[in-house]
Scaffold this active site. Structure first.
Site, mmCIF file in Angstrom:
data_model
loop_
_atom_site.group_PDB
_atom_site.id
_atom_site.type_symbol
_atom_site.label_atom_id
_atom_site.label_comp_id
_atom_site.label_asym_id
_atom_site.label_seq_id
_atom_site.Cartn_x
_atom_site.Cartn_y
_atom_site.Cartn_z
ATOM 1 N N GLU A 1 0.828 -1.205 0.000
ATOM 2 C CA GLU A 1 0.000 0.000 0.000
ATOM 3 C C GLU A 1 0.867 1.261 0.000
ATOM 4 O O GLU A 1 0.584 2.235 0.712
ATOM 5 C CB GLU A 1 -0.957 -0.002 1.201
ATOM 6 N N GLU B 1 -6.617 -7.397 -0.879
ATOM 7 C CA GLU B 1 -7.194 -7.342 0.465
ATOM 8 C C GLU B 1 -8.682 -7.050 0.321
ATOM 9 O O GLU B 1 -9.075 -5.923 0.023
ATOM 10 C CB GLU B 1 -6.507 -6.283 1.342
#
Length: 607
Positions: free
Chosen positions: A180, A255
């Protein structure tokens, strides 16, 4: 007949192992992943090896298979594997290579995320605390000191795990670089260095990046597969990946969140199973691959929880339970959410494939009330002090986690405000050995009004590191302890003794019989006998704040503010006969009894 049955079972197991042990190919098609040249839809669930007792890894993986998963995802945690600079540990619960190998034996592929930043509601986002002692080091950047330490770490990880990639005959399908990153920065040169380091460490198969949808453009390295987090609208998933991958797939949600985590003092988070079963259905129907975060959360034991903090929200340290309202609960049992997801996944299995039966729930026990018959004041176990005119941080003391006691002698006979500038994170304040108040960073508390008796006064301040920030721009502002100065009645308090209390183990503690406690933090010890073992939960709702060890295992923190009021005690760490329990209690030193429950309490807040 019994012998013949054993031979058949052994043959079946070997066939499963050999199926995955053969050298396979795993490549990117325009729409799908290709396993041995054929479309492959990854149905993965995240599960972290340090959050599950090693003895239970295999059982959890059998449940993954029973829900219909074909893959397990896991982060790799730098601060576990290099807790001190240059000292690596891949033993016991840190044996990540064994975790991957067990997955292979259970017929599961693996998605590996050694990042090296992981977030994961984990202390410092997975970074080892000692990085902060390297002058000028900046994590997640091209700063040379950081790159040097990062390169050293990833090469050690490569020695453990690169041979287990699918292109080397193993079961690791893909490896994620960074994590991320687009939510933190946008330096493509830095991302390219990540890729270079991974390849040099032996990760020569498929690499990919993952980012939340709003940050994907910043965090994606052109040439690698971009995966998206937190998005499950099939049209939007395909569009954002197409837009950043030359108009092609495969399509992967790295995710997918069927649940969420908790932090101290805030209500327990739950997500309705039916609501997310329909989302799962639409994603799988669209042929999109998925990694649910989490399939099984487990427990963040010891002092390894992280914390959130930003300019809008206060400091938010996460609780010990990482139950996450996941399909598999904290103890590793199937939940109604598990069953609903299993029903959905069954619809998308290859023709003729049937899921294994769901293993029965693990046995539970309720431990009768335990009396803690031995006691020791924290003030009586102090090691050799380090002295300094001003307070030293945990990092100055080369201490990673736990507690530091700060002690100074001041002139009494006056009333004033005691102020701890930049307290991180929780303090028990004592005057002449008795607790007079607490300060809590969550509540922006840094000051306490005191009236001191006459004469020389011993001021003790026991400071707890409640978890370093694991996400956002404040990763480099993560030092712990009293990080600036202490003032009393407007004047700076100087000449400090610092006592390190990391509680990495309890060796050498010499307990005495419980007596009326002085009103300061204590360590208490007791024992209990079991005729049979089972999962259980220690009820801490009548205690204050502290840490529990059973048979030497640190079960994590407790705090009666909630929402977590129990600590999970896995059957793997209990034994028939005598078991030891030790508790560090900060706020209620006169408590001497603890009882057990056969189910957790994760949703009760107390004022």
């Amino acid at each position: 007949m019994k012998f013949k049955h054993l031979i058949l079972s052994a043959t079946l197991i070997l066939n499963v192992i050999n199926t995955i042990a053969q050298t396979h190919t795993f490549t990117l098609g325009d729409e799908s992943f290709l396993l041995d040249g054929k479309p492959f839809q990854m149905i993965s669930g995240e599960m972290h090896y340090p959050r599950v007792p090693r003895q239970a890894w295999r059982a959890r993986m059998k449940l993954a298979k029973a829900m219909g998963l074909n893959t397990i995802g896991t982060y790799v945690f730098w601060n576990l594997h290099e807790p001190q600079k240059g000292k690596f540990d891949f033993t016991g619960n840190n044996d990540v290579a064994e975790f991957v190998k067990i997955a292979r034996e259970e017929g599961l592929w693996v998605i590996l995320r050694p990042s090296p930043y992981v977030c994961a509601e984990w202390e410092f986002g997975g970074y080892p605390y000692w990085l902060q002692n390297e002058t000028g080091l900046e994590v997640r950047s091209k700063e040379p000191r950081y790159l040097k330490e990062y390169e050293s770490y990833i090469k050690e990880i490569g020695k453990q795990l690169a041979p287990l990639q699918i292109n080397h005959g193993g079961n690791i399908l893909m490896v994620q670089i960074e994590n991320e990153y687009g939510s933190y920065g946008s330096d493509k040169e830095y991302l390219a260095i990540n890729q270079k380091f991974f390849k040099e460490a032996g990760f020569d198969g498929l690499l990919y990046t993952c980012d939340p949808a709003p940050d994907l453009v910043k965090g994606h390295l052109p040439g690698l597969l971009p995966a998206v987090n937190g998005l499950d609208n099939p049209t939007k998933v395909k569009k954002i990946i197409n837009d950043n991958h030359d108009g092609k797939g495969p399509y992967y949600i790295a995710e997918w969140y069927p649940a969420w985590f908790d932090w101290w003092g805030t209500k327990h988070h739950t997500v309705p199973a039916q609501q997310y079963a329909s989302h799962l259905d639409s994603v799988l129907a669209a042929g999109i691959s998925i990694n649910m975060y989490m399939f099984h959360g487990g427990t963040t034991r010891g002092f390894m929880n992280g914390a959130n903090y930003n300019d809008q929200n206060p400091y938010e340290p996460q609780i010990s339970s990482y139950d996450y309202d996941a399909p598999l609960d904290e103890a590793g049992n199937a939940t109604p959410k598990f069953m609903k997801f299993r029903e959905v996944i069954q619809k998308y299995l290859p023709v003729g494939v049937k899921l294994p039966a769901v293993p029965a729930a693990k046995p539970t026990i309720s431990i009768p009330a335990i009396r803690l018959t031995q006691s020791l004041s924290v003030l009586n176990i102090l090691p050799t002090a380090k002295t300094n005119p001003t307070p030293l941080t945990f990092e100055d003391l080369h201490q990673d986690y736990g507690f530091v006691l700060y002690q100074s002698v001041i002139e009494g006979g006056k009333t004033g405000v005691l102020k701890l500038q930049q307290l991180r994170d929780y303090a028990v304040v004592m005057v002449n050995g008795k607790t007079v108040g607490t300060l809590d960073r969550r509540l922006n508390q840094d000051s306490l009004a005191l009236t001191l008796p006459a004469g020389k006064i011993t001021l003790d301040i026991l400071v707890e590191n409640l978890g370093r920030i694991n996400f956002g721009k404040y990763l480099l502002q993560n030092k712990k302890g009293i990080t600036q100065k202490v003032l009393f009645a407007g004047e700076e308090v100087r000449q400090w003794k610092m006592y390190s209390l990391p509680f990495a183990n309890l060796n050498g503690l010499k307990f005495g019989a419980v007596k009326h406690d002085s009103g300061s933090p204590v360590i208490k010890k007791g024992g209990f006998n079991l005729n049979k073992v089972g999962d259980t939960y220690l009820n801490l709702s009548h205690w204050g704040k502290g840490v529990v060890w059973v048979n030497g295992h640190n079960l994590g923190r407790y705090w009666n503010v909630g929402p977590q009021q129990t600590l999970y005690l896995p059957l793997e760490w209990l034994k028939k006969g005598h078991n030891d329990i030790v508790m560090l209690e900060l706020l209620k030193p006169n408590q001497n009894k603890i009882d057990g429950l056969n189910k957790p309490v994760l949703d009760q807040l107390q004022p």
